[in-house]
Design an enzyme around this catalytic site. Structure first.
Site, mmCIF file in Angstrom:
data_model
loop_
_atom_site.group_PDB
_atom_site.id
_atom_site.type_symbol
_atom_site.label_atom_id
_atom_site.label_comp_id
_atom_site.label_asym_id
_atom_site.label_seq_id
_atom_site.Cartn_x
_atom_site.Cartn_y
_atom_site.Cartn_z
ATOM 1 N N HIS A 9 0.838 -1.072 -0.033
ATOM 2 C CA HIS A 9 0.038 0.059 -0.012
ATOM 3 C C HIS A 9 0.971 1.257 0.028
ATOM 4 O O HIS A 9 0.665 2.276 0.774
ATOM 5 C CB HIS A 9 -0.830 -0.033 1.272
ATOM 6 C CG HIS A 9 -2.022 -0.950 0.849
ATOM 7 N ND1 HIS A 9 -3.044 -1.374 1.908
ATOM 8 C CD2 HIS A 9 -2.531 -1.646 -0.041
ATOM 9 C CE1 HIS A 9 -3.705 -2.174 1.316
ATOM 10 N NE2 HIS A 9 -3.746 -2.456 0.218
ATOM 11 N N HIS B 59 -13.182 -2.364 -0.519
ATOM 12 C CA HIS B 59 -13.121 -3.768 -0.003
ATOM 13 C C HIS B 59 -14.584 -3.463 0.556
ATOM 14 O O HIS B 59 -14.918 -3.220 1.743
ATOM 15 C CB HIS B 59 -12.191 -3.650 1.349
ATOM 16 C CG HIS B 59 -10.824 -3.605 0.800
ATOM 17 N ND1 HIS B 59 -9.699 -3.273 1.624
ATOM 18 C CD2 HIS B 59 -10.177 -3.793 -0.283
ATOM 19 C CE1 HIS B 59 -8.501 -3.369 1.078
ATOM 20 N NE2 HIS B 59 -8.627 -3.594 -0.096
HETATM 21 N N1 GLY Z 1 -6.587 -1.041 -3.774
HETATM 22 C C1 GLY Z 1 -6.523 -1.764 -2.752
HETATM 23 C C2 GLY Z 1 -6.737 -3.185 -3.064
HETATM 24 O O1 GLY Z 1 -6.519 -3.880 -4.018
HETATM 25 O O2 GLY Z 1 -7.168 -3.949 -2.180
HETATM 26 MN MN MN Z 2 -8.229 -4.854 -4.420
#
Ligand code: GLY
Ligand code: MN
Ligand code: MN
Length: 445
Positions: free
Chosen positions: A243, A361
């Site tokens: 991240h 998410h």
């Molecule tokens: N962009 C965060 C993930 O792919 O989970």
């Molecule tokens: Mn993702």
């Protein structure tokens, strides 16, 4: 007056679905808090996904109550009109206009919540409410719960039970409706166009921040209000930080660039990762890693069809990526032993994917039953498929040519009756396409 960004009837229907499911419990959903950056300057506000899902209402300091069986079943509490505050912060609907525009049975000022809610909640067995999302609202709701108990007199009865509203609403959100799919497809397409634009415009020497700006320019030009999450623009070894958010280094000639970015459209988010060479030509070692990840990602997408347990994707990704690690000489031994000892997590420390929707998410259970059995995927679910391999520059146990290479390829899929629709098709990932497109367009000055 501001026009809501979507058709209000859609939200009214969702409230009815929730009311029908609630049984003898009430539901309370509160707005997210506003966050102060410094002094009287705020971070940009975004409504709580669940509150938006059920109302279309975007203002802070609001509370929704769904009260099955009562005369007024849908009640919203909102800020009062306030000409002085509106001069500084902008338009507020106020209770009267909020009631007309958003079609609630009753709308009241937020400062009347505690006084009114106690009466409204009488007679229910429980309340669905998510604690600890908004401390100030928690105080209000807990005050109401306590007053409710004392309003019963000396009965010896305890506090009303609280169930997690996020799990209840998460299940409503896990299978996407046609309206949601419209928004999500738009978010995915806008996200893909952002990636395409970044690929075409990137040049050696450009900063990661400039690439981020190109993505965000494309997103907003195409109708996105904001990112679905802070973009990851990671060149070279930074791609091995999952991240990475600094986005402040130059994109160097000869390095790969990993971009994980998604646009939000009407509160739905895309989530795309592409990895490609800054100068438009893969080196041999980069290509080897890339082709492994690409082939695995395609195999995982091939597996998507109703009935396959979500956990199987995680297991399959771990197996295939471990095989790739063995092939590249990153690990040695037997695949089964490596996985049971979790050694593969050194180069693939995350999962295969996650639900995708209003939240990157997204909500919804991945398991069923009280024992947490794996949940089979169903038509209408949407999720990401995102295998990756990350070999840090400092990993002296890896063959030298692979050190500092991080590759993730992430697409967003909708489960159909027979397989899946890839909603992020417009973002290229084939080697030939990438090598043809990278740097093919003039960049901004
Ligand atoms: N962009 C965060 C993930 O792919 O989970
Ligand atoms: Mn993702
Ligand atoms: Mn992502």
């Amino acid at each position: 007056m501001r026009t809501p960004i979507e058709n209000i009837e859609v939200f009214k229907k969702r409230r009815q679905v929730a009311l029908d499911k609630l049984g003898s419990s009430a539901l309370i959903v509160t707005a997210r808090p506003e966050f102060i950056r410094n002094d009287d300057v705020h971070f940009p506000y975004r409504q709580d996904s669940n509150l938006y899902y059920l109302t279309g209402f975007e203002e802070p300091e609001s509370i929704l109550m769904l009260l099955p069986g009562k005369k007024a079943q849908t009640v919203l509490f909102v800020r009062r009109k306030n000409p002085e505050r509106e001069t500084w912060d902008g338009f507020r609907y106020g209770p009267a206009d909020a009631q007309t525009v958003f079609k609630f049975d009753e709308v009241y000022p937020i400062d009347e919540f505690e006084a009114r809610a106690v009466e409204m909640l009488k007679g229910y067995d429980g309340i669905y409410y998510r604690l600890r999302k908004n401390a100030e609202m928690d105080q209000k709701v807990m005050g109401v719960v306590e007053s409710l108990k004392y309003s019963q007199g000396r009965t010896g009865l305890g506090l009303i039970s609280i169930h997690d509203a996020d799990e209840f609403l998460g299940e409503m959100r896990v299978i996407k409706s046609s309206e949601e799919l419209h928004n999500l497809r738009m978010a995915c397409e806008i996200s893909a166009q952002g990636h395409l634009s970044a690929m075409k415009s990137v040049r050696p020497g450009m900063s990661e921040r400039q690439v981020q700006a190109l993505l965000q320019y494309e997103f907003m030009s195409r109708g996105s209000a904001r990112d679905g999450y802070y973009p990851i623009v990671a060149s070279g070894n930074a791609a091995t930080t999952l991240h990475y958010n600094f986005n402040d280094q130059p994109c160097k000639d000869g390095d790969l660039l990993l971009i994980d970015a998604g646009a939000e459209y009407n509160y739905y988010s895309g989530d795309i990762t592409r990895t490609f060479p800054v100068n438009g030509k893969f080196k041999k070692a980069q290509l080897e890693v890339y082709n492994h990840v690409l082939n695995i990602q395609k195999q995982l997408i091939e597996m998507v069809k109703p009935g396959v347990p979500f956990r199987l994707f995680h297991e399959k990704a771990a197996e295939l990526l471990t095989d790739a690690m063995l092939d590249l000489g990153l690990l040695s031994g037997r695949r089964a032993d490596i996985i049971s000892a979790q050694l593969h997590r050194k180069y693939y420390p995350h999962g295969m994917g996650h639900y995708l929707g209003m939240d990157v998410h997204d909500t919804g259970r991945y398991v069923v039953g009280s024992k947490g059995e794996p949940r089979p995927i169903e038509e209408g679910m949407t999720f990401t498929v995102e295998p990756g391999l990350y070999i840090p520059a400092a990993d002296t146990s890896a063959p030298a040519e692979y050190r500092g290479i991080g590759v993730r390829i992430e697409d967003n899929v909708l489960v159909t009756s027979t397989g899946c629709e890839i909603m992020t098709q417009s973002a290229p990932k084939e080697v030939d396409d990438l090598e043809r497109l990278i740097g093919s367009e003039p960049t901004f000055k």
